[in-house]
Design an enzyme around this catalytic site. Structure first.
Site, PDB file in Angstrom:
ATOM      1  N   ARG A  41       0.920  -1.206   0.040  1.00 43.96           N
ATOM      2  CA  ARG A  41       0.086  -0.046  -0.050  1.00 43.96           C
ATOM      3  C   ARG A  41       0.915   1.294  -0.059  1.00 43.96           C
ATOM      4  O   ARG A  41       1.969   1.201   0.388  1.00 43.96           O
ATOM      5  CB  ARG A  41      -0.900  -0.229   1.278  1.00 43.96           C
ATOM      6  CG  ARG A  41      -0.440   0.240   2.513  1.00 43.96           C
ATOM      7  CD  ARG A  41      -1.186   0.106   3.522  1.00 43.96           C
ATOM      8  NE  ARG A  41      -2.126   1.572   3.581  1.00 43.96           N
ATOM      9  CZ  ARG A  41      -1.863   2.655   4.285  1.00 43.96           C
ATOM     10  NH1 ARG A  41      -0.594   2.859   5.161  1.00 43.96           N
ATOM     11  NH2 ARG A  41      -2.439   3.735   4.108  1.00 43.96           N
ATOM     12  N   ASN A  79       1.543   5.137   1.212  1.00 41.32           N
ATOM     13  CA  ASN A  79       1.131   6.303   2.138  1.00 41.32           C
ATOM     14  C   ASN A  79       2.068   7.450   1.527  1.00 41.32           C
ATOM     15  O   ASN A  79       3.045   7.428   0.991  1.00 41.32           O
ATOM     16  CB  ASN A  79       1.612   6.005   3.683  1.00 41.32           C
ATOM     17  CG  ASN A  79       0.949   6.739   4.593  1.00 41.32           C
ATOM     18  OD1 ASN A  79      -0.034   7.802   4.033  1.00 41.32           O
ATOM     19  ND2 ASN A  79       1.282   6.781   5.841  1.00 41.32           N
TER      20      ASN A  79
END
Lengths: 320, 346
Positions: B223, B225
């Site tokens: 993921r 960020n």
């Protein structure tokens, strides 16, 4: 859902005890299988005619040995087909599909000492755990109870391998039982306890542990549920628009798979939460059999674990 | 193709820059022209050549300089590396994974030879050639996690899985966006994610935790960020706040292009085999605004993302002081045209 699957060949089938056979799997392409952690299981897929059966079995081989995986299968008295298939149909050389290992019964590595309590075929996850403990020099004690000697798998092997100080066996037919109270009251601080076996044993050990003042965090159990049978029903699927009939001896998940609907799963035993499915409509009662959803979630009627839970009533629709 | 490693600094004179090739492989994290927090997880599988996903553990032109900066951080503050005693097996799992991935992705730079438990590790960029026994602590100059994380770009934490939760019980954290391993070590997933605005109401963390607990061997995920950093400083830790906090007051319309950096973390998560723990590799990528606007699609999109960011997130990310001046600067590079789908340059 897509899984990390391996195509394996049955390298050996070994009768271990009455109604218990050991199977060794090696990859068809000759490559190494993943190293795993003690307590892990795999899901074995079996093509039984037009039916694909999928059962979860604990790995019992040395986790550090990637050359093959071994499982032991007890022929279930009320088999839903999987264990009978393994016992009667699977032969050396057959090709099966297995999933990558998943561990829902991992040791707590903070433990200063590990007490393992096994009943019957519940011994299997402890066999991989003990190999790992032994290699890491971690203190452990196995207490292994069987009903009768002829049905006890690996009784002598385990004593021979780890010594009678670490492996205690009990045969109920011969009148020897696990001295639970004694075990529970003489452990050093930081001991963790693990139990795997029949429901009654698990419940008894956990209760005795709590009664003896053990914190819940130090008590661990491998709950593998078998999907219970029940009245047939059908489920409507809101996304695919299909309606699928679920038979008496079939779980919703199995019925969906047979109908070609892709549904997520990992443990197939109501423990991991992967198959949690939204309930779009329910005119009747959801029969929750899982260990995952909270009581509030079960009461809400909005979710169901399709690997073990069922339905009774007029109509149920799932968000699949 | 061998990487040409840059000699540069992440402190003092801040000579860190991206080559034109490296700009184009920057992991630009915004798929749309506006941003909202989400559980944006996807399978961590190999991607196209010329992207940071060409290999599963990415090594780039900043490798040698990043490792030098990490060594400086550790010298000043050894607590940036911590591992609780029960994590030793997970440490070895991590060492194996990071050696194997780097050797597989960059054979001209790294070699791993295994002869049973006797392993030889060659790291040519850093001039390391060590032979050791896997599993035997006495054969390495330091603990396995410290050893390999001094040779791997990105912060590394290992979380233990027990009691239906994840526990941050080991890590090497020197390139962080304002969080502290020393503060978080021993915390569980809910505790270390405590203060994120908006996300909690949406049940984001409950869903993420359930997903992570069921992560499977051989199926890593990733993921993104992101935040922003003034000057190309890797070590924006709470411990070091006096050094970098004041940088945020130094942004002017004239220096936005050089000083203001988009800071992207590519977080990869892996189930570890022997320990059943999870490995988080939090890899930080920095790119200043002048570099970013060399890609027209990113210039348009980032201007729009930053301009429409909700106030709570502006504050949470600590960019309040310079957000407006940066949006104003970026507006000169936004031609108003629609942006194409996806995150990659056109």
């Amino acid at each position: 859902m897509s899984q990390t699957d391996f195509s394996v060949r049955v390298a050996s089938v070994t009768p271990v005890a009455e109604t218990i056979k050991r199977f060794r799997f090696e990859r068809v392409d000759g490559e190494a299988l993943p190293i795993f952690s003690g307590g892990a299981h795999i899901v074995v897929s079996m093509k039984d005619g037009s039916v694909t059966r999928r059962n979860a079995y604990s790995l019992m081989s040395d986790p550090a040995d990637p050359s093959g995986y071994e499982i032991s299968v007890a022929k279930a008295e009320e088999s839903r087909g999987g264990s009978v298939f393994m016992h009667e149909k699977v032969k050396v050389g057959d090709v099966l599909t297995i999933s990558a290992p998943v561990n829902l019964f991992s040791p707590d590595w903070r433990g200063r000492k590990h007490i393992l309590i096994a009943g019957g075929i519940g011994i299997t996850p402890f066999m991989s755990m003990m190999a790992q403990f032994d290699k890491a020099g971690v203190a452990f004690e196995l207490h292994y109870a069987v009903r009768e000697r002829a049905r006890g798998a690996y009784l002598e092997d385990l004593v021979a391998r780890y010594g009678s100080a670490r492996v205690k066996t009990y045969v109920s037919e011969e009148g020897t039982r696990i001295p639970l109270e004694d075990i529970l009251t003489r452990q050093p601080l930081g001991t963790h306890l693990y139990v795997c076996g029949p429901d009654r044993l698990i419940a008894g050990v956990l209760d005795a542990g709590r009664d003896a003042g053990w914190p819940d965090y130090n008590l661990h159990a491998e709950h593998f549920l078998t999907p219970p049978p029940g009245k047939p029903f059908s489920v409507e699927l809101t996304r695919s628009g299909k309606t699928v009939a679920v038979g008496e001896h079939e779980s919703i998940l199995e019925a969906l798979e047979a109908a070609g609907v892709d549904a997520p799963y990992l443990c197939r035993g109501g423990a991991c939460g992967q198959c949690e499915t939204g309930v779009a409509a329910c005119e009747g009662i959801l029969l929750h059999n899982d260990l995952f959803l909270s009581d509030d979630e079960k009461a809400s009627g909005k979710k169901i674990m399709i690997c073990v839970s069922r339905f009774e009533g007029q109509r149920v629709a799932l968000e699949l | 193709m061998a990487i040409v490693f840059r000699q540069e600094t992440f402190r003092d004179d801040f000579t860190y820059r991206n080559s034109p090739e490296n700009i184009r492989r920057f992991p630009f994290p915004f798929p749309d022209d506006n941003y909202m927090y989400s559980v944006n997880m996807e399978p961590h599988v190999k991607g196209a050549a010329g992207t940071v996903f060409e290999n599963l553990i990415d090594v780039d032109e900043h490798y040698i300089s990043e490792m030098a900066d990490r060594a400086l951080v550790l010298k000043a503050d050894p607590l940036r590396y911590q591992a609780l005693p029960h994590m030793m097996q997970a440490q070895w799992d991590t060492l194996e994974l990071l050696m194997e991935q780097q050797a597989a992705g960059y054979p001209e730079h790294f070699t791993l030879e295994k002869n049973g438990d006797r392993w030889r590790w060659i790291n040519r960029p850093l001039g390391i050639d060590d032979t050791f026994t896997f599993g035997d602590l006495t054969t390495l100059p330091m603990e396995p996690l410290e050893y390999i994380s001094r040779q791997t770009q990105g912060d590394i934490t290992i979380v233990d899985q027990r009691d239906n939760n994840l526990w941050m019980d080991a890590g090497m954290v020197t390139t962080q966006a304002d969080w502290s391993l020393d503060f978080d070590v021993g915390m569980n997933f809910m505790e270390w994610h405590g203060p994120v605005p908006l996300a909690h109401q949406q049940g984001v963390f409950e869903r993420a935790l359930k997903f992570l607990l069921n992560m499977q061997l051989g199926k890593p995920i990733r993921r993104y960020n992101w935040t922003m950093t003034i000057n190309p400083r890797l070590d924006t830790s709470p411990e070091n706040y006096p050094k970098w906090g004041k940088d945020r007051t130094t942004v002017t319309p004239e220096n936005v292009g050089d000083k203001v950096h988009l800071r992207v973390e590519v977080q990869t998560l892996w189930r570890l085999p022997r320990s059943n723990a999870l490995l988080f590799v939090i890899r930080c990528y920095l790119m200043n605004m002048s570099e970013l606007v060399t890609v027209p699609k990113w210039a348009n999109r980032f201007h729009r993302v930053l301009g429409s960011l909700p106030t709570e997130l502006v504050d949470y990310k600590g960019i309040t002081r310079y957000r407006d001046v940066t949006v104003e600067w970026l507006s000169k590079y936004d031609d108003g045209a629609p942006t194409s789908a996806g995150t990659f340059p056109d």
